[in-house]
Design a protein around this motif. Sequence first.
Motif, short mmCIF file in Angstrom:
data_model
loop_
_atom_site.label_atom_id
_atom_site.label_comp_id
_atom_site.label_asym_id
_atom_site.label_seq_id
_atom_site.Cartn_x
_atom_site.Cartn_y
_atom_site.Cartn_z
N CYS A 84 -2.93 9.34 -3.94
CA CYS A 84 -3.38 10.08 -2.75
C CYS A 84 -4.54 10.97 -3.14
N THR A 110 -2.65 0.77 -1.68
CA THR A 110 -3.27 0.16 -0.49
C THR A 110 -2.81 0.83 0.79
N GLU A 111 -3.75 1.04 1.70
CA GLU A 111 -3.46 1.65 2.99
C GLU A 111 -3.98 0.76 4.12
N ILE A 120 2.93 -3.11 0.00
CA ILE A 120 3.41 -2.59 -1.28
C ILE A 120 4.50 -3.51 -1.84
N LYS A 174 1.36 3.83 3.20
CA LYS A 174 0.86 2.74 2.36
C LYS A 174 1.39 1.42 2.92
N ALA A 187 1.75 2.15 -5.35
CA ALA A 187 1.32 2.34 -3.96
C ALA A 187 -0.09 2.91 -3.88
#
Length: 402
Positions: A188, A143-144, A175, A172, A141
């Motif tokens: 993070c 990508t945001e 995913i 996120k 995880a």
Amino acid sequence: MIEWSAEDLMIRDAVRGWIDAQVRPRLEELESGELPPYDLIRDLYKTFGMDEMARSSFHARAERAEAGDDTGREEDGARGGNAAMSMLPIIELCRVAPGLVSAMGVSLGLAAGTIMKRGTAEQRRRWALDLLTFEKVGAWAITEPNSGSDAFGGMQATAREAGDGYVLNGGKTFITNGPYADTIVFYCKLDDGRDPRDREILTFVLDRGMPGLEQTRPLRKMGLHSSPTGELFLDDVKVGRDRLLAAGSGGGKESAKQNFVTERAGVAAMSLGVIEECLALSVDYARKRELWGQRIGDFQLIQLKLAKMEVARLNVQNLVFRHIEMQKAGRTPTLAEASAMKLYSAQAASEVAMEAVQLFGGNGYMSEYRVEQLARDAKSFQIYAGTDEIQVTHIAKDLLAR
């Protein structure tokens, strides 16, 4: 390496036979989302002993580590020491259901790979082994919603120190395996008061069901329907320091870059599978389909399409062979090399698949003829693991820095 060995071809044919028996009959269920891919992947692993090879390699590495030798062999557990056994299932699966490879690759190469590279011996035992044998499913995880290609600079998920641990917050998206993952490698930024773009990137391992962790249902998307994709939301998720992956230099950012290399190089094998299947389907159709009293394969415009598909197949196959030789030599591609492999092969797969649709005409637009599905799936290769535009940037920066 200029061609597959006789042993490689035996492996390929065995995998192809399993796919014909187990995957092709379930393709409609996979495409509809009715059937998650994980039991099929586990069956593949058990059928070919890949789970036992991964387990054996894992324990062998642990013994080496105890003896003081734990360098340069991070991916042994995933590969089992056989480059063909790593690549051929990817190629063959991508001829039918590329999404299966996405689901498998993220769990093994990215989630397990990150823990194996960056985790302590205890963290590896705790989380990586079950991922390497596919007893559990992993997600990676990073990508945001508001970061995308600016994965590091635009990252907004945070870790705040609290007592003897941390409190995680953020979301996120996109995913792979997110809805079903048992183990999640979560990136993070350390909330330490500095400007957000300058903060240290940390990597944690999370488990399904932790208080404050929400895993959404699968998102609807254009292609790769056999690979469930979801969102993650963290609301004051409390974690101990035992979940922080800290080994190695460069922290979380360097860990992610190493995984980008693995993921991007693997796209060449995925692309080869799509190209091979589109070419085989197109040749068969060109032989059987008749217009104006002759088969369409006798028309030069159709022949041009087939010839360009074959050129693409040979070029991408050579990239795969080069990657295998690098693995055998113990060399890892640079980020620029992996980006070049991904850029070319992803574009080639998408172009070949769209040309196959065009060759089939109206039939190519119908799901019954399968090139429609492969065209949708191939397009994703130009987006995930970094868009084409990001690959260009990495290649050019490397060239200009020399």
